[in-house]
Design an enzyme around this catalytic site. Structure first.
Site, short mmCIF file in Angstrom:
data_model
loop_
_atom_site.label_atom_id
_atom_site.label_comp_id
_atom_site.label_asym_id
_atom_site.label_seq_id
_atom_site.Cartn_x
_atom_site.Cartn_y
_atom_site.Cartn_z
CD GLU A 1 37.83 2.41 -1.27
OE1 GLU A 1 38.04 2.99 -2.35
OE2 GLU A 1 38.16 2.85 -0.17
CE LYS B 1 30.69 4.85 -12.81
NZ LYS B 1 29.56 5.77 -12.76
CB VAL C 1 34.78 -1.77 -9.41
CG1 VAL C 1 36.05 -2.60 -9.59
CG2 VAL C 1 33.59 -2.67 -9.10
#
Ligand code: FES
Length: 946
Positions: free
Chosen positions: A905, A901, A903
């Protein structure tokens, strides 16, 4: 480069070659290198000696070439990035070290960094870290957080240069170097300012010096008469549809501030007149188009514009209080949009709670600070009888650019061809079109290619910023420390136009109760129009601001309950099976608890060390070595929904097997430095079962690649990564079918043949003999992924994101209680990334986010008209960034590619509150406004008699 002054020949050596340049001796060396010698590896970020992107060696010493006159170089030797590699193309040791250690992200600062480091290494082949920090101090990098650059320079002396390419099937999870890294390291990468058709005209916007004003344009004829090189002046009257914006129902921003003409006369050489209004300082009212020299000569004051300044509404409170003349007729209360999430009854729960913490918090404008200003060109052309326009520019979202340019010019989307340049940093700021529509309008009207580059002040004054927020927040817990309720009320100053204000107003309430299980939540936001800088997307979409508030209040509650701050977060960390504020039950991949556990040993150690340090410091008398210093440690958590909020979020990827025996990856996701060109290709390679070296790629070209959506919201690794995996799996299945091999056969491409090996032996297909499509492909695979979400109802209940990233960070700081300065000593950053597709790239994202978070916490404070340059606007330099310990937690996301998934922000969001917690731990002072600049902190220290 100015040629209006007399030119004289100047002889010098450039990269070991004797050259003679005909230019005025005062010409900037950077311009001579780029414009006369076509050495565009030397980049220009500010033209003022502030950013160091243009650093070259002059007689082996680093200089900012933008502030060195050509005359100073006569008879001397200049080395640029193009002169670093060996003649046979082999990288220098330093370039190789940068490549191996992931020291280049977007790459726009990389030539300058390489030259500064070369200067050091030529004088000192074994520098220590402090010497590296000193040598690189003049070059700004906004992407990397500097740590990997320092690591790379130190690695040269250690000979730590060897790169091992991952074998087939092992690309994901490796440290594969960037597939586009070598171009960034040699100066070959082409950014927006580096390429334009021969004979292009130049464009320069004329902008408002007032935050709010009415204006009228005078007669342009005298200007044309005086300047024959002025070809046109483009105004709103030349724009077929003079409005754009991110959302289909909010097209509130004009290309040029709108004027109404009283006559049919246009603002061309025939002269023109009109009346209009500007809503922020820096708004474009027209653009001059002509040759470069002419545009340099025409001062803005010479353009006949009559201004009638009005009182500006600069912050949310002012704009909410004064609605006599709303900024936009459709928004009579100056409110762009409201956001809302309600679960349970927060008010009732707070009233009954054992402990309540509350406070008011605020933040400043923050500038993206990408080192590459907006730049590019547009050209009108005819193809197969169809009139088209091509725009080459630095962008995070080529397909949105295509659709907006088409709308503005009243064309079909297919008539617009967007080619993204290499992108020298974006961070959300290049999600909005900025220079593109002006170039497109001018090129379409004039019929000649038109190019442009924003100056640094122009870039800063006219493009979007992080929203300043004013927030009133309450949190409550029971006697054992379990959170019961959160109440958040926040106003976000969205400036003159909407940009991404809708997204911020909607995303913040979802995240405002933090990454914790909170049974009762009420969160309300408003995005408010003002006459200040346009606020838009910036790494986190408002979540960094709200995180500052909830993490401070969690520290309050931890103190009230007597529970350690990290433990307090640990007992409240949301876990799989629990419901978020929107009622979404997390099914998997909720690794905040593991992040906190990873930090715990360092947390306990740091607390003990700070206590010991402070005991000595406070016992020293005045004048003692450490009497004025206090140390503290803070911890903060964050979560972040990956992707668009509650709306469709698709990405399509395609890969083809060519007759030449290569894989071509059509990747519509633009890489803004975060490394998606590499990580998505890693995913594709493993899905097909081939090594990365068999794959070529095309990025983001709207004529060639499918729409992968925008590069923002930490979505590309998750969304486009899954699309890449699906494309690779489909292509593999077709390759298996073609070879009639077993499903798990090993594939390889060899001498133009496709070879499959299975239990029955080897099967070989000669691809050159196979029929192919118009792309020259024998087979292709395509994958589309649209993560499952549900729109939010009127109370903000629903499934806004398919997955969330989680992180916990801790900061150790040293505060000078006499000066109010803060030195960050160490950061620990534990991130649940699902699966790290590329360890080096993920670490680099975390480092870069931490650096931007540190800037948000301590120094970054954009003020229109005052800090529109990289001298007065302070961003972290290499000396500001402490060691960063990265802990990667891999709690796999079932929907993500191999569990991954986002990373990008998340890396930034927890840093500032961790630093604020550490300052409070050191001094007892609670920070409620970011940034905590020395003057502000000094005042707080004095107020509290620290
Ligand atoms: Fe340094 Fe992007 S890599 S500015």
């Amino acid at each position: 480069m100015s040629k209006s002054l007399p030119v004289v020949p100047t002889s010098l050596q450039v990269n070991g070659r004797s050259v003679e340049v005909l230019a005025h001796p005062s010409s900037r060396l950077s311009d001579v290198l780029r414009d006369e010698l076509i050495l565009t590896g030397t980049k220009i970020g500010c033209h003022a000696g502030d950013c160091g992107a243009c650093t070259v060696l002059l007689d082996d010493r680093q200089v900012c070439s933008c502030i060195v006159g050509l005359g100073q170089c006569a008879g001397r030797s200049v080395t640029t990035v193009e002169g670093l590699a060996a003649k046979d193309g082999r990288l220098s040791d330093l370039q190789q070290a940068f490549h191996k250690h992931g020291a280049a992200q977007c790459g726009i600062c990389t030539p300058g960094m390489l030259m500064a480091a070369t200067d050091l290494l030529r004088r000192n082949s074994k520098p220590d870290e402090q010497q590296v920090l000193d040598a690189l101090g003049g070059v700004l990098c906004r992407c990397t957080g500097y740590r990997k650059i320092v690591e790379a320079v130190l690695a040269v002396a250690q000979g730590d240069l060897a790169i091992l390419a991952p074998p087939a099937g092992k690309a994901v999870g490796s440290r594969a170097p960037k597939i586009d890294g070598i171009a960034k390291l040699t100066g070959a990468e082409l950014y927006g300012a580096d390429r334009a058709p021969a004979g292009s005209l130049w464009l320069r916007a004329v902008r408002s010096p007032h935050a709010r004003a009415q204006f009228s344009l005078g007669d342009f004829k005298p200007l044309f008469a005086k300047h024959p090189g002025l070809v046109d002046i483009v105004t709103s009257l030349d724009v077929p549809e003079n409005s754009f914006g991110i959302f289909p129902d909010v097209k509130d921003q004009p290309v040029f501030a709108a004027i109404t003409t009283k006559t049919k006369a246009n603002t061309n050489a025939a002269g023109g007149a009109g009346e209009g209004r500007v809503r922020f300082r820096g708004e474009a009212v027209c653009a001059l188009v002509g040759d470069y020299e002419t545009l340099l000569r025409i001062r803005d004051e010479a353009v006949p514009i009559t201004w009638l300044p009005q009182t500006a509404l600069l912050d949310s409170a002012e704009a909410l209080a004064d609605t006599r003349e709303p900024l936009h007729a459709n928004n009579p209360d100056n409110i762009l949009i409201r956001g809302r999430v309600v679960k349970g009854d927060a008010g009732k729960a707070i009233a009954a709670a054992a402990f309540v913490a509350q406070g008011a918090f605020s933040t400043s404008h923050v500038e993206h600070g990408y080192i590459e200003p907006e730049a590019g060109y547009a050209e009108r052309f005819t193809e197969n009888g169809v009139e088209r326009i091509r725009v080459f520019a630095s962008t995070q979202t080529p397909y949105m650019d295509r659709d907006e340019i088409a709308r503005i010019l009243k064309l079909q989307p297919g008539q617009v061809h967007i080619i993204p340049s290499a992108i020298g940093g974006g961070f959300g700021g290049k999600l909005d079109i900025a220079i593109q529509p002006m170039l497109a309008v001018a090129a379409w009207k004039i019929g000649r290619p038109v190019r442009g580059v924003f100056t640094r002040p122009e870039s800063m004054v006219s493009t979007t910023k992080r929203h300043p927020a004013t927030m009133q927040v309450r949190f409550a817990c029971d006697a054992k420390g379990y959170l019961l309720a959160a109440d958040f009320q926040g106003d976000f100053n969205t400036g003159a136009y909407a940009s991404w204000g809708n997204t911020v107003a909607n995303r913040v309430p979802i995240h405002a109760s933090g990454p914790y299980f909170v049974p009762n939540v009420e969160a309300n936001t408003r995005a408010v129009y003002t006459n200040n800088a346009i606020a838009g997307a910036f790494r986190g979409f408002g979540v960094p601001q709200s995180t500052l508030a909830h993490e401070t209040l969690l520290d309050d509650l931890a103190a009230k309950t007597g529970i350690d701050r990290l433990e307090f977060r640990l007992i409240n960390a949301i876990r799989a099976g629990q419901a978020t504020a929107t009622g979404q039950v997390l099914k998997a991949s909720a690794g905040l608890g593991q992040c906190l556990e990873a930090l715990k040993p360092g947390w306990l150690k740091a607390q003990a060390e700070c206590k010991a340090f402070n005991a000595i410091a406070s016992s020293e008398g005045k004048g003692g070595k450490t009497a004025h210093l206090r140390r503290g440690v803070g911890v903060a958590c964050m979560w972040y929904g990956c992707g668009n909020t509650g709306i469709a979020n698709p990405s399509t990827m395609r890969a083809g097997l060519t007759r030449a025996g290569r894989i071509m990856f059509y990747n519509g996701a633009v890489d803004i430095g975060q490394g998606s060109n590499t990580t998505l290709l890693q995913v594709l390679a493993d899905a097909i079962g081939l090594p990365m070296s068999d794959i070529d790629f095309i990025m983001g070209d709207t004529d060639l690649t499918a729409d992968a959506g925008k590069t923002s919201a930490s979505r590309q690794a998750f969304v486009s990564g899954t699309a890449s995996r699906l494309a690779g799996e489909q292509l593999r299945a077709r390759m298996i079918a073609l070879t009639e091999a077993e499903p798990d056969a090993a594939l390889r491409l060899e001498d133009g043949d496709l070879v499959a090996t299975d239990s029955a032996g080897e099967k070989r297909i000669t691809l050159a003999a196979m029929p192919c499509d118009e792309r020259g492909e024998v087979l292709f695979g395509e994958g589309t992924f649209n993560p499952p979400t549900l729109p939010l109802d009127k109370d903000g209940q629903g499934v806004p994101y398919a997955t969330y990233a989680f992180a916990a960070q801790m900061a150790e700081v040293e505060v000078d209680i006499e000066l109010g300065t803060v030195k960050v000593l160490r950061i620990g950053a534990a991130h649940d990334v699902g699966r790290a597709l590329n360890l080096t790239q993920v670490e680099g994202q975390v480092h870069g986010g931490v650096a931007q978070g540190l800037g948000l916490a301590l120094m970054e404070d954009y003020q229109a008209g005052k800090t529109d340059n990289l001298h007065d606007y302070l961003m972290p330099t290499v000396g500001d960034i402490p060691p960063i310990d990265v802990f990667l937690i891999e709690d796999p996301e079932p929907l993500g590619p191999y569990g991954a998934k986002g990373v990008g922000e998340p890396a930034l969001i927890a840093t500032a509150p961790a630093i604020f917690g550490a300052i409070r731990d050191a001094t007892g002072v609670v920070i409620r406004h970011a940034p905590a600049t020395p003057d502000r902190l000094r005042k707080l220290l004095l107020d509290q008699k620290v």
